[in-house]
Write an enzyme that holds these catalytic residues in place. Sequence first.
Site, PDB file in Angstrom:
ATOM      1  N   HIS A 122       0.814  -1.220   0.000  1.00 63.14           N
ATOM      2  CA  HIS A 122       0.000   0.000   0.000  1.00 63.14           C
ATOM      3  C   HIS A 122       0.846   1.268   0.000  1.00 63.14           C
ATOM      4  O   HIS A 122       0.333   2.362  -0.234  1.00 63.14           O
ATOM      5  CB  HIS A 122      -0.994   0.002   1.164  1.00 63.14           C
ATOM      6  N   ASP A 153       0.220  -7.605   1.550  1.00 63.35           N
ATOM      7  CA  ASP A 153       0.642  -6.211   1.747  1.00 63.35           C
ATOM      8  C   ASP A 153       2.161  -6.093   1.830  1.00 63.35           C
ATOM      9  O   ASP A 153       2.710  -5.441   2.728  1.00 63.35           O
ATOM     10  CB  ASP A 153       0.001  -5.598   2.992  1.00 63.35           C
ATOM     11  N   SER A 228       4.582   2.371   8.008  1.00 70.17           N
ATOM     12  CA  SER A 228       4.244   1.269   7.110  1.00 70.17           C
ATOM     13  C   SER A 228       5.463   0.752   6.382  1.00 70.17           C
ATOM     14  O   SER A 228       6.194   1.524   5.739  1.00 70.17           O
ATOM     15  CB  SER A 228       3.219   1.721   6.066  1.00 70.17           C
TER      16      SER A 228
END
Length: 558
Positions: A122, A153, A228
């Site tokens: 992402h 992911d 992230s």
Amino acid sequence: MPIYTKRLRVLLVVLALGLVTACNIPTSPETPEPGGVVDAPTEKATAQPTAESTDPSTDPEPSEPVASSGAVSRLEDVKLASIQIEAQGTFVDPEVGLQMNTAGRGSGFIIDPSGIAVTNNHVVTGAAFLKVWVGGESTPRNAKILGVSECSDLAVIDIDGEGYPYLGWYQREIKTGLEVYAAGFPLGDPEYTLTRGIVSKERASGESDWASVDYVIEHDARINPGNSGGPLVTQDGQVVGVNYAGNQAGQSFAIDRREAQQVIEQLRQGNDVTSIGVNGQAVSDGGSLSGVWVASVKSGSPADRTGIKAGDIIIHMEGLSLATDGTMADYCDILRSRHSTDVISVTVLRFDSDEMLEGQINGRELEQSFSFAQQFEENVQPSEPDNGGNVGGGTTTYSQYQGVTDDTGAIYMEVPTEWREVRGDLFTDNEGNVLGASITAAPDLDEFDQWYDVPGVLFIASRQLVAGFDEDDLLDLLMIDDVCSSYEGRYDYEDPLYTGKYDLYIGCGADGAAIIQVAAVPADRDFIMLVSIQALTEADLEAADRIFDTFFVMGDLP
């Protein structure tokens, strides 16, 4: 007898005779929360990079060379192999809308001295290009994406250059209580951060609204947007997992290195894994509309070749409704059960044009699904100026549409603005018992209720009716072949949300109206709907297509 007066009178008589009960009809259960996440993760609040862009302002200390023995082995050296990634591109956010030339930042870490690095899908998918700062450097480097996995992911990128410090993987068993550290560059800040915590759960649920991982590590080392893709490491600098989510309750989550390593090995070879090439997020209105929102599309990917665009919602895949539980689980289960080259059918809702499109991943491109206007245009009059006032303003088509709801806000559809008279009363039986919601719209409701010389639509939705009727029963009850010159037959009806049957009648009344009656239900058969459209011109059939593209139950039915 006028068509709408007749159909409602017959229906209400049947209801009064007790063939349908309005008592003790259960309501549908609330949509479950995504597994393992208490609140919407702050780390992945949207399907695009979340941290704001901030330019680095200071140079770090010169990087130390990597020892010949391999990966860095001290916690203080983890910074040298940690990276900040800026993904620049155009994204479509489900809440904000189109975001042109947006730059968002995430983190990552190098796993090979050649510049191979790991981050989250992402963070990078759909970006036009990447900038990478190594170890807090002030000057960014270029990088290219080698492979991505939507469902895990994960993404692997290759940074320009050689001889980088890198991190190794933790090889021991990951146990509750293990001391861990979250490294990265949160909130778009160029300053490297390190937070400490412990593994609080070894195998937490990995289902979320943007990924579907069998299990993840839950820990309490604080992470924020921008963390992230950064590493979760031990005090020796060994990677335990890849950080990917956090929430307001203070829970943080990392993709377990046992899950990550097997995927990463495929990604670094240039292969995408469980991916069609979208940066996606499960969305649901809590009712009948759900699917995978596409924030961006990787150029040249299977999704791109099919014609999927940013802003689309993938509603069906292989005939299965997606994201009904608010997660990516069903979507990812389908991808994991197939090879990357297999043909997969998809149905897409395109908000920009209010179209329902059907096509195939690795097959035919998207095209508009069934159209009443194209199929039955020969059964109505051509749309001509001043044709009985059926097309407003003397035009040949309806140029504008408006969304209308019933009085309780339970049901919705879009109709031409020329159908300016709208009634949203409760649907009741002869004794006043509430059976559901209804909307009627037409240029003139009195004329529409009684005769056939104006176009219009009646939309009814009821939980009570479904207890006594299926789709065929309802259409049988409301047959009007005695007032129309021809009954064309009964056909299967299917759209991304509902399935059922429809009847077509032509030559109804002195003006020769065409009548389309659809009885449809959702997958769980929680309620049944009747949509009845009276059309006199081609423009009215185009309006019918718009109605069938937009009608749905969006709230609790009365």
